[in-house]
Design an enzyme around this catalytic site. Sequence first.
Site, PDB file in Angstrom:
ATOM      1  N   ASN A   9      67.368  -9.288  -8.988  1.00 19.44           N
ATOM      2  CA  ASN A   9      68.063  -9.741  -7.780  1.00 19.44           C
ATOM      3  C   ASN A   9      69.287 -10.533  -8.226  1.00 19.44           C
ATOM      4  O   ASN A   9      69.166 -11.673  -8.679  1.00 19.44           O
ATOM      5  CB  ASN A   9      67.102 -10.626  -6.957  1.00 19.44           C
ATOM      6  N   TRP A  10      70.445  -9.916  -8.083  1.00 18.35           N
ATOM      7  CA  TRP A  10      71.668 -10.532  -8.612  1.00 18.35           C
ATOM      8  C   TRP A  10      72.232 -11.610  -7.689  1.00 18.35           C
ATOM      9  O   TRP A  10      73.161 -12.300  -8.054  1.00 18.35           O
ATOM     10  CB  TRP A  10      72.730  -9.461  -8.860  1.00 18.35           C
ATOM     11  N   LYS A  11      71.711 -11.679  -6.473  1.00 18.93           N
ATOM     12  CA  LYS A  11      72.182 -12.676  -5.491  1.00 18.93           C
ATOM     13  C   LYS A  11      73.712 -12.587  -5.362  1.00 18.93           C
ATOM     14  O   LYS A  11      74.262 -11.492  -5.458  1.00 18.93           O
ATOM     15  CB  LYS A  11      71.695 -14.063  -5.913  1.00 18.93           C
ATOM     16  N   HIS A  94      63.678 -12.877   1.370  1.00 21.03           N
ATOM     17  CA  HIS A  94      63.866 -13.777   0.230  1.00 21.03           C
ATOM     18  C   HIS A  94      63.953 -15.224   0.715  1.00 21.03           C
ATOM     19  O   HIS A  94      64.515 -15.495   1.777  1.00 21.03           O
ATOM     20  CB  HIS A  94      65.129 -13.398  -0.553  1.00 21.03           C
ATOM     21  N   GLU A  96      65.791 -17.590  -0.026  1.00 20.19           N
ATOM     22  CA  GLU A  96      67.145 -18.085   0.265  1.00 20.19           C
ATOM     23  C   GLU A  96      67.617 -17.595   1.629  1.00 20.19           C
ATOM     24  O   GLU A  96      68.338 -18.297   2.330  1.00 20.19           O
ATOM     25  CB  GLU A  96      68.096 -17.662  -0.867  1.00 20.19           C
ATOM     26  N   GLU A 166      56.935 -15.171  -4.430  1.00 22.65           N
ATOM     27  CA  GLU A 166      57.894 -16.043  -5.101  1.00 22.65           C
ATOM     28  C   GLU A 166      57.711 -17.478  -4.607  1.00 22.65           C
ATOM     29  O   GLU A 166      58.267 -17.846  -3.556  1.00 22.65           O
ATOM     30  CB  GLU A 166      59.322 -15.585  -4.806  1.00 22.65           C
ATOM     31  N   GLY A 172      64.751 -20.336  -9.589  1.00 21.67           N
ATOM     32  CA  GLY A 172      65.980 -20.912 -10.125  1.00 21.67           C
ATOM     33  C   GLY A 172      65.803 -22.322 -10.663  1.00 21.67           C
ATOM     34  O   GLY A 172      66.775 -23.010 -10.958  1.00 21.67           O
ATOM     35  N   SER A 212      61.735 -17.827 -11.935  1.00 23.10           N
ATOM     36  CA  SER A 212      61.988 -18.251 -13.325  1.00 23.10           C
ATOM     37  C   SER A 212      61.271 -17.395 -14.365  1.00 23.10           C
ATOM     38  O   SER A 212      60.833 -17.903 -15.398  1.00 23.10           O
ATOM     39  CB  SER A 212      61.640 -19.736 -13.508  1.00 23.10           C
ATOM     40  N   GLY A 233      65.635 -13.179 -11.005  1.00 29.28           N
ATOM     41  CA  GLY A 233      66.953 -13.659 -10.578  1.00 29.28           C
ATOM     42  C   GLY A 233      67.845 -13.883 -11.787  1.00 29.28           C
ATOM     43  O   GLY A 233      68.402 -12.949 -12.362  1.00 29.28           O
ATOM     44  N   GLY A 234      67.975 -15.142 -12.188  1.00 25.86           N
ATOM     45  CA  GLY A 234      68.904 -15.540 -13.259  1.00 25.86           C
ATOM     46  C   GLY A 234      68.859 -14.659 -14.501  1.00 25.86           C
ATOM     47  O   GLY A 234      69.903 -14.238 -15.009  1.00 25.86           O
TER      48      GLY A 234
HETATM   49  P1  PGA Z   1      64.953 -16.736 -10.592  1.00 23.63           P
HETATM   50  O1  PGA Z   1      65.048 -16.081  -9.134  1.00 23.63           O
HETATM   51  O2  PGA Z   1      64.378 -15.696 -11.509  1.00 23.63           O
HETATM   52  O3  PGA Z   1      66.349 -17.121 -10.944  1.00 23.63           O
HETATM   53  O4  PGA Z   1      64.031 -17.930 -10.463  1.00 23.63           O
HETATM   54  C1  PGA Z   1      64.048 -15.234  -8.657  1.00 23.63           C
HETATM   55  C2  PGA Z   1      64.398 -14.770  -7.262  1.00 23.63           C
HETATM   56  O5  PGA Z   1      64.962 -15.555  -6.484  1.00 23.63           O
HETATM   57  O6  PGA Z   1      64.129 -13.613  -6.894  1.00 23.63           O
END
Ligand code: PGA
Length: 249
Positions: A9-11, A94, A96, A166, A172, A212, A233-234
């Site tokens: 997930n590149w956001k 998600h 966010e 999640e 993050g 993470s 994510g990251g």
């Molecule tokens: P993260 O994000 O790996 O940076 O913690 C995961 C996500 O939000 O899907």
Amino acid sequence: MRSKIVAGNWKMNKNLAETEALLTELAAKLPDTEAEVMVAPTYVNLSGAIRTLEGSAIQVIAQNMHFADSGAYTGEISADMLIHIRIDTVILGHSERRAYFGEDDEILAKKVGTALEKNMRVMFCFGEELEDRKSGNHFSVVEAQLKNALFDLPSSAWGNIILAYEPVWAIGTGETASPEQAQEMHAFIRKTIAEAYDTAIANQVSVLYGGSVKPSNAEEIFSKPDVDGGLIGGASLVADDFVAIIKAI
Ligand code: PGA
């Protein structure tokens, strides 16, 4: 046998040139894997990503979509628009989107309904906040998120659902749920689905862990029996890290 999946997930990261560069590197380094590998770049770069990945096994998926078919929804994207550029999977729910864009269970149920109606696959995200876990409410919060957005669906819809647990406190933050915490929740998720539907559906749905995940912890998390992969994510923004995570499955 349920699918194993590693999705990035590149956001809101990477412009078009950066998207093409990262995907070219990723496609070149993609290891042999039994897992489905997916990336979710931002909307404006989805078509470019598909072009760059022509002939690669990496699937391009979307980060979000609107529930309406079309109309006066400035800034929004419909399922048909995604389907038209050959996107067949969408991330919904998600944390966010829930936290910053006011997406509640009711809106998410509508989005899920629209996506499934259009024969898309839904990667449905959910998970508790830190306070929920501290107060011991994490199981009931997760149960309510599943029930409110998904449990009105007919059994036949579940073939197109992927779940991504999640925990919000692990996204993050560098803080990961321990492999045991992930396994405990994933087993609870299957039990909840088995009670609402049946064990066949509970055992067939892929349940990913997100929060993470990195090369150093992926293997242990993925080794748990009810963890079918990860939503990353990251670490998905760095080709070598994402490749290492794919290799860990
Ligand atoms: P993260 O994000 O790996 O940076 O913690 C995961 C996500 O939000 O899907």
